[in-house]
Design a protein around this motif. Structure first.
Motif, PDB file in Angstrom:
ATOM      1  N   ASP A  57       0.828  -1.213   0.000  1.00 44.71           N
ATOM      2  CA  ASP A  57       0.000   0.000   0.000  1.00 44.71           C
ATOM      3  C   ASP A  57       0.862   1.262   0.000  1.00 44.71           C
ATOM      4  O   ASP A  57       0.594   2.211  -0.738  1.00 44.71           O
ATOM      5  CB  ASP A  57      -0.924   0.024   1.231  1.00 44.71           C
ATOM      6  N   GLY A  58       1.902   1.281   0.832  1.00 45.29           N
ATOM      7  CA  GLY A  58       2.762   2.457   0.931  1.00 45.29           C
ATOM      8  C   GLY A  58       3.486   2.735  -0.375  1.00 45.29           C
ATOM      9  O   GLY A  58       3.495   3.867  -0.869  1.00 45.29           O
ATOM     10  N   TYR A  59       4.062   1.685  -0.949  1.00 50.27           N
ATOM     11  CA  TYR A  59       4.830   1.867  -2.178  1.00 50.27           C
ATOM     12  C   TYR A  59       3.929   2.200  -3.361  1.00 50.27           C
ATOM     13  O   TYR A  59       4.294   3.000  -4.226  1.00 50.27           O
ATOM     14  CB  TYR A  59       5.688   0.627  -2.460  1.00 50.27           C
ATOM     15  N   THR A  60       2.754   1.581  -3.408  1.00 50.98           N
ATOM     16  CA  THR A  60       1.820   1.874  -4.499  1.00 50.98           C
ATOM     17  C   THR A  60       1.418   3.351  -4.450  1.00 50.98           C
ATOM     18  O   THR A  60       1.477   4.053  -5.466  1.00 50.98           O
ATOM     19  CB  THR A  60       0.562   0.979  -4.394  1.00 50.98           C
ATOM     20  N   ALA A  61       1.058   3.819  -3.256  1.00 54.10           N
ATOM     21  CA  ALA A  61       0.603   5.212  -3.119  1.00 54.10           C
ATOM     22  C   ALA A  61       1.727   6.193  -3.427  1.00 54.10           C
ATOM     23  O   ALA A  61       1.532   7.183  -4.146  1.00 54.10           O
ATOM     24  CB  ALA A  61       0.064   5.432  -1.706  1.00 54.10           C
TER      25      ALA A  61
END
Lengths: 329, 259
Positions: free
Chosen positions: A76-80
């Motif tokens: 989630d962090g890297y995608t965002a």
């Protein structure tokens, strides 16, 4: 209008993942071939050393996108975060190395952006200005050239070992490093990672072996393993295996060669009944001399073998043992 | 706990593959098919979770009539019911197209987990599961080696590179891509095969899920398929086993000098 190439720089705990340099080589070649600028993005927290290391290479700019929510990798962090970088920079191509981490989030990212991701490529071709990406299907048995028909950015990852990290061109001067301001306030990290760990210490260090006899699915059953053990002994070799053998618990995990096991480069690698799926090949293709024994003449292992015998391993291996013993005697 | 398992049917592992006449795919004539390996492990893991925690296992697969054989195998092994996406419009070499079809068919299903294999043995995209997760708004974890449901969600062991692992906690519903070899596959029993005959296989066409022509547009497609050029010149050693063995040993000793 989209322009330029953006390279995703992978790091763990502030240490550059070396496969990023392979993807950098592909990116540098692509940038030269298409007359595009090349920049790189480092995500994480406390990653300025990684950014400096990349900035010494031949490229135009390095972006640092830091946030406490990126201290530990989460999809989630890297995608965002990477989404914000891409939406701002609007590159034509986004390039990754095809690592386990990239496989874990890049498809999500491209889906979120409504774009397409051509993953696990081994090279590319420029034909009349059009980009074709070469990727393997059927576990390395067949190559395909893939065309993309969406608006940019186009997402591409390159398989480990497709380019040589030592060919990454150094820059004439250090590339400019720029801080990219992320807004991660609304981003919820749903996956909660715990500490990374290794299973029981590896008992067998195959990387030190001069000769390795490796066995695959072709051996058919556990009872037949004695045959390859005898061959290894006769050749003064360590015994190793492809993944299915260890999955079946016929041999312990520490004998496994490949992307999920050990990477070796012995003088002799003798593959018995191993088809040569890419996950195995990445762990042994740098062996000095590769020998393959397989009943299927089309098996991909023969593409990288120096010597091959096409035939029934249950006839050939006993003959090899006899021959090896003869010469010892 | 209800688990959806996405299954793909692929040509059998030992198939001799030929390039098709259009040189964009393989020649599909005279091939036998089986469940893609990692998907078989995903199914097995779902069945084991169901045996421990109760609930229902629903399998979903896309493809022509032949795919029913793999669906029936899954039902015979213990899955409760199946969804078969039969519309040719779903067929694509673009992982997003098949993910859209799966998302459409699963929109109204109640589930706690979706399992897919890590990657298929044919295209090997390793993407459909994650795109599906993104479309359904689910958290995801890939390359999963162990699954432990907990009160508040699920704890999974992920494989990282070079022998490293990591446990990750996710809220449910979630999507997991399952690594090959995480369990021992079962065989269908005769009783299971008989029981499977009564189980539901729901056929889904594009119109049933509001899947349109524009949903079927491939953003990436194979322009050419061909056998890889050899990167090394392989010397194939011919002859009867004893002869070939002697020749090979001689080459290893005097040409390659590996001893």
């Amino acid at each position: 209008m989209s322009q330029g190439i953006l390279l995703f720089v992978e790091q763990r705990d502030g240490v550059l993942n070396r496969t990023t340099l392979e993807a950098l080589v592909a990116s540098q070649q692509l940038a030269a071939g298409m007359s595009e600028s090349l920049s790189a993005a480092v995500l994480g927290s406390g990653v300025s050393a990684v950014a400096s290391e990349i900035a010494a290479k031949k490229l135009d700019k390095v972006y640092i996108a830091e946030d406490s929510k990126l201290a530990e990798y989460t999809p989630d962090g890297y995608t965002a975060a990477l989404r914000q970088v891409i939406e701002k920079l609007d590159p034509r191509y986004v390039i990754f190395s095809h690592t386990y981490q990239v496989r874990d989030f890049a498809p999500r990212l491209t889906a979120a952006l409504g774009k397409t991701f051509v993953g696990d490529c081994i090279g590319y071709k420029l034909e009349g200005g059009a980009l074709l990406l070469t990727r393997q299907i059927f576990q390395g048995k067949i190559n395909t050239d893939v065309g993309v028909s969406t608006e940019p950015p186009i997402f591409i990852s390159f398989q480990t070992g497709s380019y040589r990290a030592d060919q990454a061109a150094a820059g004439e001067s250090t590339a400019q490093i720029e801080n990219f301001t992320l807004d991660m306030s609304g981003v919820e990290l749903r996956a909660k990672p715990e500490e990374k760990f290794q299973e029981a210490k590896q008992a067998v260090d195959l990387t030190q072996a001069e000769r390795i006899v490796s066995v695959g699915r072709g051996i058919k059953s556990e009872e037949n393993l004695g045959l390859v053990k005898d061959l290894a002994e006769a050749l003064g070799a360590e015994l190793a295996a492809s993944r299915p053998i260890c999955d079946n618990e016929w041999l312990p995990m520490d004998r496994q060669i490949g992307s999920s096991g050990q990477t070796v480069a012995p003088k002799l690698y003798l593959a018995v009944g191993i088809s040569g799926a890419i996950q195995h090949v990445v762990g042994m293709k740098n062996a000095q001399t590769i020998v393959a024994i397989n009943k299927d003449a089309e098996a991909p292992i023969f593409d990288i073998a120096d010597y091959g015998i096409v035939g029934d391993l249950f006839e050939i291996v006993p003959a090899l043992i006899a021959e090896a013993k003869k010469s010892q005697g | 706990m209800n688990i959806v398992v996405c299954l793909k049917q692929v040509p059998k592992k030992d198939s001799i593959l030929r390039i098709g006449a259009d040189q964009k795919w393989i020649d599909e004539r005279d091939l036998s098919y089986e469940m893609s390996e990692a998907d078989a492990y995903a199914l097995e893991e779902a069945l084991r979770q169901k045996e421990k925690h109760g609930g229902e296992v629903i399998v979903i697969s896309s493809g022509p009539e032949r795919v029913r054989q793999s669906i029936k195998e899954a039902l015979a092994k213990g899955a409760d019911r199946a969804i078969h996406l039969t519309d040719p419009l779903f067929n694509s070499g673009d992982p997003a197209v098949i993910a859209r079809a799966l998302a459409g068919a699963l929109k109204n299903e109640k589930f706690d987990l979706i399992f897919t294999g890590l990657q298929s043995d044919d295209y090997g995209f390793a993407q459909v599961g994650l795109i599906l997760a993104e479309m359904l708004g689910l958290p995801s974890a890939t390359i999963v080696m162990e699954v432990q449901p907990e009160d508040s969600g699920v704890r999974v062991k992920r494989e990282l590179e070079s022998g490293w692992f990591q446990w990750v906690k996710l809220p449910m519903p979630a999507l997991l891509t399952i690594q090959s070899g995480i369990n021992q596959l079962r065989y269908a029993t005769l009783k299971g095969i008989m029981a499977a005959k009564k189980k539901e296989i729901k056929e889904v066409k594009a119109a049933d899920i509001g899947f349109t022509e524009s949903d079927a547009i491939s953003a990436q497609s194979i322009q050419r398929a061909y056998f890889p050029e050899k990167t090394k010149r392989t010397e194939i050693i011919e002859g009867k086993p004893a002869e070939a063995a002697a020749k090979l040993m001689e080459k290893l000793r005097f040409d390659a000098r590996v001893f």
